[in-house]
Each structure stands twice: as C-alpha cells, then as structure tokens.
Write a protein that holds these residues in place. Structure first.
Motif, mmCIF file in Angstrom:
data_model
loop_
_atom_site.group_PDB
_atom_site.id
_atom_site.type_symbol
_atom_site.label_atom_id
_atom_site.label_comp_id
_atom_site.label_asym_id
_atom_site.label_seq_id
_atom_site.Cartn_x
_atom_site.Cartn_y
_atom_site.Cartn_z
ATOM 1 N N ALA A 109 -36.588 -20.047 -4.616
ATOM 2 C CA ALA A 109 -36.115 -20.333 -3.254
ATOM 3 C C ALA A 109 -34.601 -20.154 -3.191
ATOM 4 O O ALA A 109 -33.868 -20.602 -4.083
ATOM 5 C CB ALA A 109 -36.501 -21.751 -2.865
ATOM 6 N N GLY A 110 -34.139 -19.492 -2.144
ATOM 7 C CA GLY A 110 -32.712 -19.458 -1.842
ATOM 8 C C GLY A 110 -31.863 -18.494 -2.657
ATOM 9 O O GLY A 110 -30.664 -18.412 -2.422
ATOM 10 N N ASP A 177 -34.639 -17.616 4.407
ATOM 11 C CA ASP A 177 -34.405 -19.074 4.449
ATOM 12 C C ASP A 177 -35.235 -19.719 5.565
ATOM 13 O O ASP A 177 -35.782 -20.813 5.398
ATOM 14 C CB ASP A 177 -32.914 -19.380 4.665
ATOM 15 C CG ASP A 177 -32.087 -19.054 3.424
ATOM 16 O OD1 ASP A 177 -32.655 -19.026 2.320
ATOM 17 O OD2 ASP A 177 -30.879 -18.816 3.577
ATOM 18 N N THR A 180 -38.799 -19.702 4.306
ATOM 19 C CA THR A 180 -39.006 -20.729 3.287
ATOM 20 C C THR A 180 -39.252 -22.075 3.971
ATOM 21 O O THR A 180 -40.133 -22.847 3.576
ATOM 22 C CB THR A 180 -37.767 -20.812 2.363
ATOM 23 O OG1 THR A 180 -37.572 -19.529 1.782
ATOM 24 C CG2 THR A 180 -37.931 -21.848 1.274
ATOM 25 N N ASN A 274 -31.875 -25.162 2.720
ATOM 26 C CA ASN A 274 -32.236 -23.869 2.119
ATOM 27 C C ASN A 274 -31.053 -22.909 2.124
ATOM 28 O O ASN A 274 -30.829 -22.188 1.150
ATOM 29 C CB ASN A 274 -33.425 -23.230 2.864
ATOM 30 C CG ASN A 274 -34.752 -23.804 2.386
ATOM 31 O OD1 ASN A 274 -34.915 -24.117 1.220
ATOM 32 N ND2 ASN A 274 -35.694 -23.937 3.293
#
Ligand SMILES: NC(=O)c1ccc[n+]([C@@H]2O[C@H](COP(=O)([O-])OP(=O)(O)OC[C@H]3O[C@@H](n4cnc5c(N)ncnc54)[C@H](OP(=O)(O)O)[C@@H]3O)[C@@H](O)[C@H]2O)c1
Length: 279
Positions: A109-110, A177, A180, A274
């Motif tokens: 993530a990210g 983002d 997510t 995020n």
C-alpha cells in the motif's frame, strides 16, 4: 492450466508469503502449475511449510527468487520494500540489460511506481496491485495499475493469475490511494456496520448467531443487488422504503445521526493516511 491460457509458460516468484502473499499464492496454485511458482520469505520455515503443502519451489533467498521468473511479486510490508528492492536491484538490472526483464509487481500500500523505480532503474517494468481481504476467500477485488513500461500481454497474464482471488480492475496509478481506501480499507467500515446491526438485533432479542447471519446476509445481498441489477443504491433504498413504513423511519434516523457524513469523513481520514504513507 488450460491450453490458450495466458499464464501458460509464465513463471511467478513471490517474495513474502505472509497473510496476503500467502493467500494469493495458495489461490494461484489452484489455477496454475505450482511448479511454475517460486517463493522466498525471510521466515524460511514458513516458506518451506507452504512449499511442501502446495508443491511450489522454495528458493534459498530473495536473490535466487528473482533470477529467472517472468513476474516477481513483492508481498512484504511497505516499510520493508525499499530494503528488498535494494537487495534484488542488481539481478533485476542485469536481467534488463540481458533483454530478459522481469515484471516487478508490488502489492504494498502507498508505495508508488516512481518510488520503486528509484531503487532499481528507469527501464524496469513495474505494476502495482491492490488486493483486499475478501481475496482470502476468492471474493476480492484486485486493482491493477501499470504504466507504459509493461507490455499488454504481460498485464493480461498477470490479470489472469490474479483472477484466482476474485475480480480484477485496471486503474490509473494516480488513483491508487483512493482505490486503496475504497477497496482495501472499506471492508473494515462494513464490518463495523455488520457488528452494529448484529448488536441491535441482539438488543431486541435475536441470538448473536442469527443476528450476525441476518446482518451479513443483508450486506451481501444488498451489495449483489447493486452489482448485478445496475440500479443505483438510492433507487434500491427507495424500493424498500414504503410510505410511513418501518424502513423509512430507520433511514430518517440514520440521516439524523449523520450516517452518510460519518462514512465520508472516515473515507477521507483513511485516504489522507494512505497519501501520507506514500510520501
Ligand atoms: N493484509 C491486507 O489486508 C492487505 C491488503 C492490501 C495490501 N496489503 C499489502 O500486502 C503487503 C503484505 O502485507 P501482509 O499483511 O501480508 O504482511 P505479512 O503478513 O507481514 O507478510 C509479509 C511477509 O514477508 C516476510 N518478509 C519480511 N521481510 C522480508 C524480506 N526482507 N524478504 C522476504 N520476506 C520478508 C515476512 O516475514 P516475517 O513475518 O518473518 O517478518 C512475512 O512472511 C503489504 O505491503 C500490504 O500493504 C495487505
């Protein structure tokens, strides 16, 4: 594996076989030949157990895992990915120079493609994938973002492999983002909603078991209505809200409590985090 499958003759290396990596790996072994899958994890005992359970190849370490596979799938935590990229960069660069580049896939993530590329080199083909936890039971949404560095046939083969975890969706990287938040964080919001519905059911006399079953089935059924009928959530809400009925009283009460505003605020808080993590 069937004739004509895009994944035929493709090989996949998984680095990191924890919660999400392990889940994708297990599902992948159900649709492609485990012998075309290589795995490495800093916890070698974990990798060996998975290897003997699934029949895939356990590598000595990360370097060996990236030597020849067509796809190198990084399934480590975002804070570790830089260290892993620095470790495997020489092998990836050599493969690129030899005209046999691996496609690097990250589920972290990210972590942006440009950030990953800064560890490896300008020409490295990179794809980001954002899974969500329903992927653990084959009901996930795997969001895929690549750029011009990756050939269409490679993205299509990856997409086919990831379909073992549920549906796939392609998206531009600049929306990752948001995606997510909408896809990977939101199941937690939905669990809170199910739990609250179940609590209320118990308060009014239902057993916990029945109340949870009813709440979860309502969420599943309502979500399927949105996805399968093509109707707007508002239209579907109107369908069950008869004049002076019980449902519209509940809806009005939710509005009075700021339900929608609270959900939007939660989304924006998670989205902000995020974007922070990606810096
Ligand atoms: N879980 C989710 O719901 C979810 C959803 C979307 C995206 N993701 C992404 O998925 C990634 C993995 O998350 P996770 O929950 O699966 O984490 P996890 O369970 O901690 O799995 C990571 C695995 O990588 C291993 N590892 C650590 N350092 C390593 C290294 N240098 N080389 C090779 N392996 C190493 C870990 O071993 P040790 O346990 O020994 O450290 C662990 O087995 C994260 O980047 C996350 O952002 C997760």
């Amino acid at each position: 594996m069937k004739d004509g499958d895009l994944t035929v003759n493709s090989t996949f290396s998984f680095i990191g076989t924890g919660n999400m990596g392990g889940a994708i790996l297990k599902a992948a072994c159900g649709i492609i030949d485990p012998d075309s899958i290589y795995i490495a994890d800093s916890d070698r005992a974990k990798a060996l157990t998975l290897g003997s359970e699934l029949g895939c190849n356990v590598m000595e370490g990360n370097l060996q895992a990236v030597e020849s596979a067509d796809f190198v799938i990084l399934c480590v935590k975002p804070q570790i990915i830089g260290t892993v990229l620095d470790e495997i960069a020489p092998v990836l660069r050599k493969r690129e120079a030899d005209g046999n580049p691996a496609v690097l896939v990250s589920i972290a993530a990210g972590v942006s493609i440009s950030k990953m590329r800064s560890h490896i080199g300008a020409k490295q083909p990179i794809v980001r994938v954002m899974p969500n936890t329903p992927a653990l039971i084959g009901k996930g949404l795997m969001i895929i973002a690549g750029d011009d560095s990756v050939r269409e046939n490679k993205i299509a083969a990856l997409e086919q492999m990831l379909s073992c975890c549920g549906e796939t969706m392609r998206l531009s990287e600049n929306l990752m983002d948001q995606a997510t938040t909408a896809s990977s964080c939101s199941p937690a919001f939905v669990y809170l909603f199910i739990e609250a519905l179940a609590d209320a059911g118990v308060y009014t006399g239902l057993t916990r078991e029945n109340a949870e079953k009813m709440a979860a089935s309502a969420v599943l059924g309502a979500a399927s209505m949105v996805l399968e009928t093509g109707m707007k959530p508002g239209e579907l809400k109107d369908m069950v809200s008869s004049p002076n009925g019980s449902t519209i009283r509940g809806v009005a009460s939710l509005e009075k409590s700021g339900f929608r505003g609270a959900v939007i605020k939660a989304f924006l808080a998670a989205y902000e985090r995020n974007t922070e993590m990606g810096k």
